[in-house]
Design a protein around this motif. Sequence first.
Motif, PDB file in Angstrom:
ATOM      1  N   VAL A   1       0.816  -1.097  -0.027  1.00 15.82           N
ATOM      2  CA  VAL A   1      -0.053  -0.255  -0.119  1.00 15.82           C
ATOM      3  C   VAL A   1       0.866   1.079   0.058  1.00 15.82           C
ATOM      4  CG1 VAL A   1      -1.792   1.213   1.309  1.00 15.82           C
ATOM      5  CG2 VAL A   1      -1.791  -1.179   1.303  1.00 15.82           C
ATOM      6  N   PHE A   2       0.635   2.126  -0.919  1.00 16.44           N
ATOM      7  CA  PHE A   2       1.496   3.361  -0.966  1.00 16.44           C
ATOM      8  C   PHE A   2       0.533   4.590  -1.150  1.00 16.44           C
ATOM      9  CE2 PHE A   2       0.634   1.677  -5.134  1.00 16.44           C
ATOM     10  CZ  PHE A   2       0.250   2.625  -6.032  1.00 16.44           C
ATOM     11  N   THR A   3       1.169   5.593  -0.945  1.00  9.14           N
ATOM     12  CA  THR A   3       0.239   7.088  -0.970  1.00  9.14           C
ATOM     13  C   THR A   3       1.576   8.176  -1.396  1.00  9.14           C
ATOM     14  OG1 THR A   3      -1.196   8.524   0.150  1.00  9.14           O
ATOM     15  CG2 THR A   3       0.569   7.836   1.528  1.00  9.14           C
ATOM     16  N   ASP A   4       0.747   9.120  -2.126  1.00  6.91           N
ATOM     17  CA  ASP A   4       1.365  10.307  -2.445  1.00  6.91           C
ATOM     18  C   ASP A   4       1.174  11.379  -1.397  1.00  6.91           C
ATOM     19  OD1 ASP A   4      -1.117  10.670  -3.030  1.00  6.91           O
ATOM     20  OD2 ASP A   4      -0.538  11.194  -5.394  1.00  6.91           O
ATOM     21  N   ALA A   5       0.362  11.212  -0.364  1.00  4.86           N
ATOM     22  CA  ALA A   5      -0.041  12.143   0.558  1.00  4.86           C
ATOM     23  C   ALA A   5       1.270  12.288   1.626  1.00  4.86           C
ATOM     24  CB  ALA A   5      -1.114  11.787   1.471  1.00  4.86           C
ATOM     25  N   PHE A   6       2.310  11.822   1.430  1.00  3.61           N
ATOM     26  CA  PHE A   6       3.327  12.256   2.172  1.00  3.61           C
ATOM     27  C   PHE A   6       4.712  12.173   1.435  1.00  3.61           C
ATOM     28  CE2 PHE A   6       0.250  10.571   5.302  1.00  3.61           C
ATOM     29  CZ  PHE A   6       0.461  11.560   6.180  1.00  3.61           C
ATOM     30  N   ALA A   7       5.496  12.756   1.574  1.00  2.00           N
ATOM     31  CA  ALA A   7       7.035  12.419   1.162  1.00  2.00           C
ATOM     32  C   ALA A   7       7.630  11.714   2.049  1.00  2.00           C
ATOM     33  CB  ALA A   7       7.758  13.661   0.715  1.00  2.00           C
ATOM     34  N   ALA A   8       9.070  11.320   1.878  1.00  2.00           N
ATOM     35  CA  ALA A   8       9.711  10.490   2.949  1.00  2.00           C
ATOM     36  C   ALA A   8       9.992  11.541   4.341  1.00  2.00           C
ATOM     37  CB  ALA A   8      11.104  10.215   2.242  1.00  2.00           C
ATOM     38  N   GLY A   9       9.946  10.932   5.332  1.00  2.00           N
ATOM     39  CA  GLY A   9      10.009  11.575   6.444  1.00  2.00           C
ATOM     40  C   GLY A   9       8.890  12.026   6.986  1.00  2.00           C
ATOM     41  N   TRP A  10       7.447  11.603   6.634  1.00  2.00           N
ATOM     42  CA  TRP A  10       6.283  12.082   6.565  1.00  2.00           C
ATOM     43  C   TRP A  10       5.922  13.541   6.607  1.00  2.00           C
ATOM     44  CZ3 TRP A  10       3.898   7.859   6.615  1.00  2.00           C
ATOM     45  CH2 TRP A  10       4.076   6.682   7.039  1.00  2.00           C
ATOM     46  N   ARG A  11       6.531  13.997   5.236  1.00  2.00           N
ATOM     47  CA  ARG A  11       6.147  15.430   5.170  1.00  2.00           C
ATOM     48  C   ARG A  11       5.184  15.463   4.437  1.00  2.00           C
ATOM     49  NH1 ARG A  11      11.327  14.853   3.132  1.00  2.00           N
ATOM     50  NH2 ARG A  11      10.520  15.414   1.301  1.00  2.00           N
ATOM     51  N   PRO A  12       3.953  15.979   4.760  1.00  2.00           N
ATOM     52  CA  PRO A  12       2.775  16.208   3.915  1.00  2.00           C
ATOM     53  C   PRO A  12       2.739  16.928   2.439  1.00  2.00           C
ATOM     54  CG  PRO A  12       2.275  16.913   6.234  1.00  2.00           C
ATOM     55  CD  PRO A  12       4.009  16.993   6.139  1.00  2.00           C
ATOM     56  N   GLN A  13       2.178  16.476   1.548  1.00  2.00           N
ATOM     57  CA  GLN A  13       2.117  16.974   0.268  1.00  2.00           C
ATOM     58  C   GLN A  13       0.674  16.794  -0.190  1.00  2.00           C
ATOM     59  OE1 GLN A  13       5.310  15.195  -1.751  1.00  2.00           O
ATOM     60  NE2 GLN A  13       4.513  13.149  -2.032  1.00  2.00           N
ATOM     61  N   GLY A  14       0.478  17.434  -1.191  1.00  2.00           N
ATOM     62  CA  GLY A  14      -0.835  17.344  -1.910  1.00  2.00           C
ATOM     63  C   GLY A  14      -1.177  15.801  -2.158  1.00  2.00           C
ATOM     64  N   PRO A  15      -2.098  15.364  -1.791  1.00  2.00           N
ATOM     65  CA  PRO A  15      -2.619  13.892  -1.878  1.00  2.00           C
ATOM     66  C   PRO A  15      -3.432  13.711  -2.960  1.00  2.00           C
ATOM     67  CG  PRO A  15      -4.144  14.649  -0.068  1.00  2.00           C
ATOM     68  CD  PRO A  15      -3.016  15.728  -0.347  1.00  2.00           C
ATOM     69  N   PHE A  16      -3.468  12.676  -3.831  1.00  2.00           N
ATOM     70  CA  PHE A  16      -4.147  12.209  -4.987  1.00  2.00           C
ATOM     71  C   PHE A  16      -4.680  11.097  -4.584  1.00  2.00           C
ATOM     72  CE2 PHE A  16      -4.564  10.629  -9.287  1.00  2.00           C
ATOM     73  CZ  PHE A  16      -5.650  11.410  -9.925  1.00  2.00           C
ATOM     74  N   ILE A  17      -3.816   9.806  -4.313  1.00  2.00           N
ATOM     75  CA  ILE A  17      -4.230   8.419  -4.050  1.00  2.00           C
ATOM     76  C   ILE A  17      -3.720   7.704  -2.857  1.00  2.00           C
ATOM     77  CG2 ILE A  17      -5.079   8.232  -6.525  1.00  2.00           C
ATOM     78  CD1 ILE A  17      -2.529   6.056  -6.628  1.00  2.00           C
ATOM     79  N   VAL A  18      -4.374   6.756  -2.609  1.00  2.00           N
ATOM     80  CA  VAL A  18      -3.665   5.636  -1.833  1.00  2.00           C
ATOM     81  C   VAL A  18      -3.854   4.376  -2.817  1.00  2.00           C
ATOM     82  CG1 VAL A  18      -3.954   3.902   0.274  1.00  2.00           C
ATOM     83  CG2 VAL A  18      -4.603   6.525   0.443  1.00  2.00           C
ATOM     84  N   GLY A  19      -2.675   3.926  -3.279  1.00  2.00           N
ATOM     85  CA  GLY A  19      -2.748   2.715  -4.171  1.00  2.00           C
ATOM     86  C   GLY A  19      -2.619   1.401  -3.263  1.00  2.00           C
ATOM     87  N   ILE A  20      -3.262   0.341  -3.611  1.00  2.00           N
ATOM     88  CA  ILE A  20      -3.171  -0.943  -2.848  1.00  2.00           C
ATOM     89  C   ILE A  20      -2.816  -1.809  -4.260  1.00  2.00           C
ATOM     90  CG2 ILE A  20      -4.420  -2.860  -1.707  1.00  2.00           C
ATOM     91  CD1 ILE A  20      -6.027  -0.138  -0.644  1.00  2.00           C
ATOM     92  N   VAL A  21      -2.000  -2.708  -3.910  1.00  2.00           N
ATOM     93  CA  VAL A  21      -1.805  -3.784  -4.869  1.00  2.00           C
ATOM     94  C   VAL A  21      -1.703  -5.036  -4.215  1.00  2.00           C
ATOM     95  CG1 VAL A  21      -0.112  -4.942  -6.451  1.00  2.00           C
ATOM     96  CG2 VAL A  21      -0.182  -2.445  -6.629  1.00  2.00           C
ATOM     97  N   ALA A  22      -2.744  -5.935  -4.428  1.00  2.00           N
ATOM     98  CA  ALA A  22      -3.034  -7.136  -3.634  1.00  2.00           C
ATOM     99  C   ALA A  22      -2.794  -8.158  -4.392  1.00  2.00           C
ATOM    100  CB  ALA A  22      -4.452  -7.091  -2.953  1.00  2.00           C
ATOM    101  N   LEU A  23      -2.470  -9.373  -3.737  1.00  2.00           N
ATOM    102  CA  LEU A  23      -2.214 -10.825  -4.411  1.00  2.00           C
ATOM    103  C   LEU A  23      -2.921 -11.757  -3.473  1.00  2.00           C
ATOM    104  CD1 LEU A  23       1.700 -10.317  -5.313  1.00  2.00           C
ATOM    105  CD2 LEU A  23      -0.111  -9.752  -6.554  1.00  2.00           C
ATOM    106  N   ALA A  24      -3.527 -12.544  -4.277  1.00  2.00           N
ATOM    107  CA  ALA A  24      -4.025 -13.819  -3.434  1.00  2.00           C
ATOM    108  C   ALA A  24      -4.195 -14.958  -4.427  1.00  2.00           C
ATOM    109  CB  ALA A  24      -5.490 -13.762  -3.042  1.00  2.00           C
ATOM    110  N   ALA A  25      -3.792 -16.271  -3.756  1.00  2.00           N
ATOM    111  CA  ALA A  25      -3.541 -17.532  -4.500  1.00  2.00           C
ATOM    112  C   ALA A  25      -5.155 -17.843  -4.971  1.00  2.00           C
ATOM    113  CB  ALA A  25      -3.306 -18.623  -3.753  1.00  2.00           C
ATOM    114  N   GLU A  26      -5.076 -18.193  -6.483  1.00  2.00           N
ATOM    115  CA  GLU A  26      -6.282 -18.526  -6.796  1.00  2.00           C
ATOM    116  C   GLU A  26      -5.913 -19.362  -8.274  1.00  2.00           C
ATOM    117  OE1 GLU A  26      -8.934 -16.012  -9.819  1.00  2.00           O
ATOM    118  OE2 GLU A  26      -9.468 -15.488  -7.827  1.00  2.00           O
ATOM    119  N   ASP A  27      -6.843 -20.500  -8.282  1.00  2.00           N
ATOM    120  CA  ASP A  27      -6.814 -21.242  -9.304  1.00  2.00           C
ATOM    121  C   ASP A  27      -5.593 -21.860  -9.767  1.00  2.00           C
ATOM    122  OD1 ASP A  27      -9.539 -21.528  -9.305  1.00  2.00           O
ATOM    123  OD2 ASP A  27      -9.924 -19.826 -10.484  1.00  2.00           O
TER     124      ASP A  27
END
Length: 152
Positions: free
Chosen positions: A81-107
Motif C-alpha cells: 500500500v502506498f500514498t502520495d499524501a506524504f513524502a519521505a520523513g512523513w512530510r505532508p504533500q498534496g494527496p491524490f491517491i492511496v494505491g493498493i496492490v493485492a495478491l491472492a492465490a487462485e486457481d
Amino acid sequence: MTPEPLELSVTRHIAAPVDTVWRIATERMVDYWCPRPWRVEIVEQEWRAGGRSAMVMHGPNGEAMPQEGVFLEVTPGVRFVFTDAFAAGWRPQGPFIVGIVALAAEDGGTRYTATARHWTAEACEQHRAMGFEQGWRTVADQLAELAEANSR
C-alpha cells in the motif's frame, strides 16, 4: 465486490504462483510499472511501512512525471500500500491517491488486484478521465507477461 465510491480498481488472473508475482512486482518495476511506450525510472523503493517510494515516469515525447510518496504497508506475498499524501520523513504533500496492490492465490495462479482510493470525487473522476482503467490494466498485463514467463 463493489468498489467504494471514491475507488477505482482493476483485477486479473495471472498464471503464476503468488511468490513469483510478488518477486517480479517488487524487484522488476522498471519492466512493467508504466504502460509502454512510457517507462519508469526508480529513484528509491524502500519496501517497508514508512519507506520512501520515489520514481519518475518518462513519456515517449520527453515527458517526465516525478512521483514521491511512502509505503503505508508492505506485507510480502500479500500486498503493498502506498500514498502520495506524504513524502519521505512523513512530510505532508498534496494527496491524490492511496494505491493498493493485492495478491491472492487462485486457481493455481494469482489474483492480482490494483486499487486507487481518492480523497475526493473530483480526484477520482480526474483519475478515471486520465485513463485509469486502460493504464492500470495494461500494467497488470505487463506484470502477468513477466511473471508467467518466469514461472515456467
